[in-house]
Write a protein that holds these residues in place. Structure first.
Motif, mmCIF file in Angstrom:
data_model
loop_
_atom_site.group_PDB
_atom_site.id
_atom_site.type_symbol
_atom_site.label_atom_id
_atom_site.label_comp_id
_atom_site.label_asym_id
_atom_site.label_seq_id
_atom_site.Cartn_x
_atom_site.Cartn_y
_atom_site.Cartn_z
ATOM 1 N N TRP A 7 0.837 -1.198 0.000
ATOM 2 C CA TRP A 7 0.000 0.000 0.000
ATOM 3 C C TRP A 7 0.871 1.247 0.000
ATOM 4 O O TRP A 7 1.878 1.309 0.700
ATOM 5 N N SER A 8 0.487 2.231 -0.818
ATOM 6 C CA SER A 8 1.159 3.526 -0.856
ATOM 7 C C SER A 8 0.270 4.550 -0.174
ATOM 8 O O SER A 8 -0.919 4.685 -0.514
ATOM 9 N N PRO A 13 0.627 4.467 -6.643
ATOM 10 C CA PRO A 13 1.790 3.633 -6.323
ATOM 11 C C PRO A 13 3.078 4.445 -6.229
ATOM 12 O O PRO A 13 3.392 5.253 -7.110
ATOM 13 N N VAL A 18 5.563 3.895 1.147
ATOM 14 C CA VAL A 18 5.211 2.600 0.563
ATOM 15 C C VAL A 18 5.429 1.536 1.630
ATOM 16 O O VAL A 18 6.545 1.368 2.132
ATOM 17 N N GLY A 156 6.867 1.583 -5.301
ATOM 18 C CA GLY A 156 5.541 0.983 -5.376
ATOM 19 C C GLY A 156 5.480 -0.190 -6.320
ATOM 20 O O GLY A 156 4.404 -0.778 -6.530
ATOM 21 N N ASP A 157 6.616 -0.572 -6.893
ATOM 22 C CA ASP A 157 6.656 -1.730 -7.781
ATOM 23 C C ASP A 157 6.446 -3.005 -6.971
ATOM 24 O O ASP A 157 6.798 -3.071 -5.787
ATOM 25 N N SER A 158 5.889 -4.010 -7.613
ATOM 26 C CA SER A 158 5.543 -5.249 -6.918
ATOM 27 C C SER A 158 5.680 -6.430 -7.873
ATOM 28 O O SER A 158 5.547 -6.282 -9.088
ATOM 29 N N ARG A 174 2.626 -2.827 -10.614
ATOM 30 C CA ARG A 174 2.132 -2.151 -9.421
ATOM 31 C C ARG A 174 0.707 -2.540 -9.060
ATOM 32 O O ARG A 174 0.223 -2.197 -7.980
ATOM 33 N N THR A 177 -0.848 -6.174 -5.746
ATOM 34 C CA THR A 177 -0.567 -5.702 -4.395
ATOM 35 C C THR A 177 -0.884 -6.708 -3.298
ATOM 36 O O THR A 177 -0.417 -6.551 -2.177
#
Length: 322
Positions: A7-8, A13, A18, A156-158, A174, A177
């Motif tokens: 979560w941002s 994102p 973050v 915020g990259d995932s 992003r 999540t």
């Protein structure tokens, strides 16, 4: 058996703080301790079988703070660049029969390897894809250690990485999540769309099955208000991951994949702050990575929350050398 979400705090994102919340659900006490690991440490990927042709070595480029399950297996952590990695149980994982033409990486070291070597989700994912690395299953307690990986960074990259028939399936972006356990990730994404607020019309589920926890983490994290206050942001993330936990003592003997929550972490990738909360202790502890010395040659430090459960607050200075 576990839940994770990213979560941002300012909505988009990578905007604001973050954070990652995760729960560790397991069938028995995990005897988890925390460790501070410096740069410059040499490791090998298959220490139990160094003669394997796929064994490789690396030297840690980044210092990290990790949670060591049974005092050995790194199952969660963050490095000084802000890369965060979690390992969650996945019974459908299939690492394949050992192929010695591929680099092999024992499960206990998979998360540590990524934290040691990479500063972003993108660079870690590129290596997983290009190297054709093969994870090697190891027992966690009395159960097979088969799991999938979740990565996040301050942008915020995932990414979610599952190993099926020996090959990695990577979901990088992003939008990815939330993660829980079974079923496989594409099915989880489809199942969540059944519920109100997530695209469907069914009531939000309240159970402890993996799709139920996945849906609650997705729904409630999307409802969190924006904040520029780091303390408030951490509290928001704790509130959601607690909601997606399995009440202590509720392990299901009929469905062994349903286990009680043993501990939770909240990681602020932006502030490089790592919170740890044990279900059996009323105290939350945290580590400020900015206050740690990760210089090569520094000793590994550990905090034994198993035998010393009464630590509370900022415990950065309470680790001891091993």
């Amino acid at each position: 058996m576990c839940t994770r979400f990213l979560w941002s705090s300012l909505g988009d994102p990578g905007k604001g703080n973050v954070l990652v919340g995760r729960s560790m659900d397991w069938y028995q006490d995990t005897a988890t301790i925390l460790a501070v690991r410096p740069r410059g440490k040499k490791r090998e990927s298959i220490p139990s079988n160094p003669d394997d042709p796929g064994n490789f070595e690396w030297t840690s480029k980044y210092g990290s703070v990790v949670a060591l399950m049974y005092g050995e297996a790194a199952v969660d952590g963050i490095n000084e660049a802000g890369l965060q990695v979690s390992g969650l149980y996945l019974s459908e994982s299939d690492y394949g029969e050992r192929n010695t033409s591929r680099p092999g990486l024992e499960l206990y070291l998979a998360i540590q390897c990524l934290l040691d070597r990479f500063d972003t989700v993108e660079t870690a994912v590129e290596w997983v894809k290009a190297s054709h690395v093969q994870l090697i299953e190891m027992k966690l307690g009395d159960k097979p250690g088969t799991g999938h990986l979740a990565l996040a960074d301050p942008s915020g990259d995932s990414a979610i990485i599952e190993f099926i028939t020996g090959k990695p399936s990577v979901y990088h972006g992003r939008e990815y999540t939330v993660m829980a356990n079974s079923p496989l990730y594409p099915v989880q994404l489809k199942l969540q769309r059944r519920y109100e607020g997530l695209g469907g019309n069914q009531p939000l589920p309240g159970g402890v099955d993996s799709p139920d926890r996945f849906a609650r983490a997705a729904y409630y994290s999307a409802q969190l208000p924006n904040t520029s206050d780091a303390r408030e942001a951490s509290a928001y993330v704790f509130s959601v991951i607690r909601n997606a936990s399995a009440p202590f003592g509720t392990a299901d003997e009929v469905r062994p994949n349903i286990s009680t929550t043993r501990w939770r972490t909240v990681t602020d990738c932006t502030k490089r702050r790592y919170f740890f909360e044990s279900t059996t202790s009323p105290n939350v502890v945290w580590i400020e990575l900015s206050q740690l010395d990760f210089a090569p040659g520094s000793p590994e430090l550990r905090l034994d929350l198993v035998n010393e459960p009464d630590h509370v607050g900022n415990v950065t200075d309470e680790f001891v050398a091993v």
